[in-house]
Design a protein around this motif. Structure first.
Motif, mmCIF file in Angstrom:
data_model
loop_
_atom_site.group_PDB
_atom_site.id
_atom_site.type_symbol
_atom_site.label_atom_id
_atom_site.label_comp_id
_atom_site.label_asym_id
_atom_site.label_seq_id
_atom_site.Cartn_x
_atom_site.Cartn_y
_atom_site.Cartn_z
ATOM 1 N N THR A 151 0.866 -1.164 0.000
ATOM 2 C CA THR A 151 0.000 0.000 0.000
ATOM 3 C C THR A 151 0.904 1.215 0.000
ATOM 4 N N ASN B 183 -4.963 5.467 -1.740
ATOM 5 C CA ASN B 183 -5.685 5.152 -2.970
ATOM 6 C C ASN B 183 -4.873 4.299 -3.946
ATOM 7 N N THR B 184 -3.751 3.705 -3.496
ATOM 8 C CA THR B 184 -2.942 2.855 -4.363
ATOM 9 C C THR B 184 -2.575 1.564 -3.627
ATOM 10 N N ASP C 267 -13.693 9.531 -12.159
ATOM 11 C CA ASP C 267 -14.112 8.467 -11.251
ATOM 12 C C ASP C 267 -13.816 7.128 -11.922
ATOM 13 N N SER D 281 -0.133 4.376 -0.877
ATOM 14 C CA SER D 281 -0.915 5.491 -0.373
ATOM 15 C C SER D 281 -2.332 4.961 -0.190
ATOM 16 N N TRP E 142 -13.570 5.611 -6.286
ATOM 17 C CA TRP E 142 -12.715 4.424 -6.159
ATOM 18 C C TRP E 142 -11.633 4.600 -5.103
ATOM 19 N N GLU E 143 -11.336 5.813 -4.676
ATOM 20 C CA GLU E 143 -10.342 6.003 -3.618
ATOM 21 C C GLU E 143 -10.762 5.256 -2.362
ATOM 22 N N SER E 144 -11.997 5.403 -1.934
ATOM 23 C CA SER E 144 -12.453 4.701 -0.730
ATOM 24 C C SER E 144 -12.817 3.245 -1.032
ATOM 25 N N THR F 100 -4.940 1.920 -8.605
ATOM 26 C CA THR F 100 -5.055 3.281 -8.098
ATOM 27 C C THR F 100 -6.492 3.740 -8.258
ATOM 28 N N GLY F 101 -7.100 4.105 -7.141
ATOM 29 C CA GLY F 101 -8.473 4.572 -7.160
ATOM 30 C C GLY F 101 -8.550 6.072 -7.339
ATOM 31 N N HIS F 102 -9.471 6.507 -8.172
ATOM 32 C CA HIS F 102 -9.739 7.926 -8.399
ATOM 33 C C HIS F 102 -11.214 8.176 -8.120
ATOM 34 N N THR G 148 -9.850 0.780 -0.752
ATOM 35 C CA THR G 148 -9.401 0.387 0.593
ATOM 36 C C THR G 148 -10.221 -0.774 1.141
#
Length: 165
Positions: A4, A8-9, A126, A6, A150-152, A145-147, A155
């Motif tokens: 991990t 979002n990655t 998104d 970050s 998708w960032e949350s 990588t979430g944008h 995880t």
């Protein structure tokens, strides 16, 4: 091994095509209509193998899943709704993708897009980026990588079963 870098990655090493299929099954379970997975990486890095395994995970294990390299797009009726698999390698720019039914696909389907840079400004903010790279003679590395939303969501994606003992 999962890293991990970050929030979002996340990155995972895939020692075999079976491991790539396991990742695809995990991703398939998290997808819903309106989602876009942008697949990046060099030729032969495993983008199409990941897409093929993901489509089989939501259709049938032995489903015929041809590469859309020459047709540019393949569509599938699946357990999670329509899935559109785009291979934009041969496109010169974003104006050409609209001719492939891009607007219709964005409105109702899960989109798997190889060579997403060809979308230019049409690439949604998104999305989930999956970058496939070579990690050894038979190993690949998938960096997710979430944008946007998708960032949350990234995880909460359970990738622990992909870890090597």
């Amino acid at each position: 091994m999962i890293q991990t870098d970050s929030p979002n990655t996340r990155a995972v090493t895939l020692p075999s095509e079976e491991a790539t299929a396991a990742l695809a099954r995990r991703l398939a379970a998290a997808l819903a209509p309106g989602d876009l997975v942008a697949l990046r990486g060099d030729l032969g890095a495993g983008k199409s193998a990941l897409c093929r395994a993901l489509i089989r995970a939501v259709t049938e294990e032995d489903a015929e899943v041809p590469s859309p390299t020459f047709t540019l797009v393949q569509t599938y009726d699946t357990d999670i709704g329509p899935v559109w698999h785009f291979d934009l390698y041969r496109l010169s720019g974003p104006d050409e993708v609209t001719e492939l039914g891009w607007d219709e696909a964005r409105a109702e389907a899960v989109l798997l897009v190889e060579w997403p840079d060809r979308l230019g400004p049409l690439l949604p903010a998104d999305r989930l980026d999956v970058t496939m790279s070579f990690a050894g003679p038979t190993e690949r590395r998938a960096t997710l990588t979430g944008h946007g939303a998708w960032e949350s969501r990234l995880t909460t994606l359970d990738l622990s079963a992909l870890e090597r003992p």
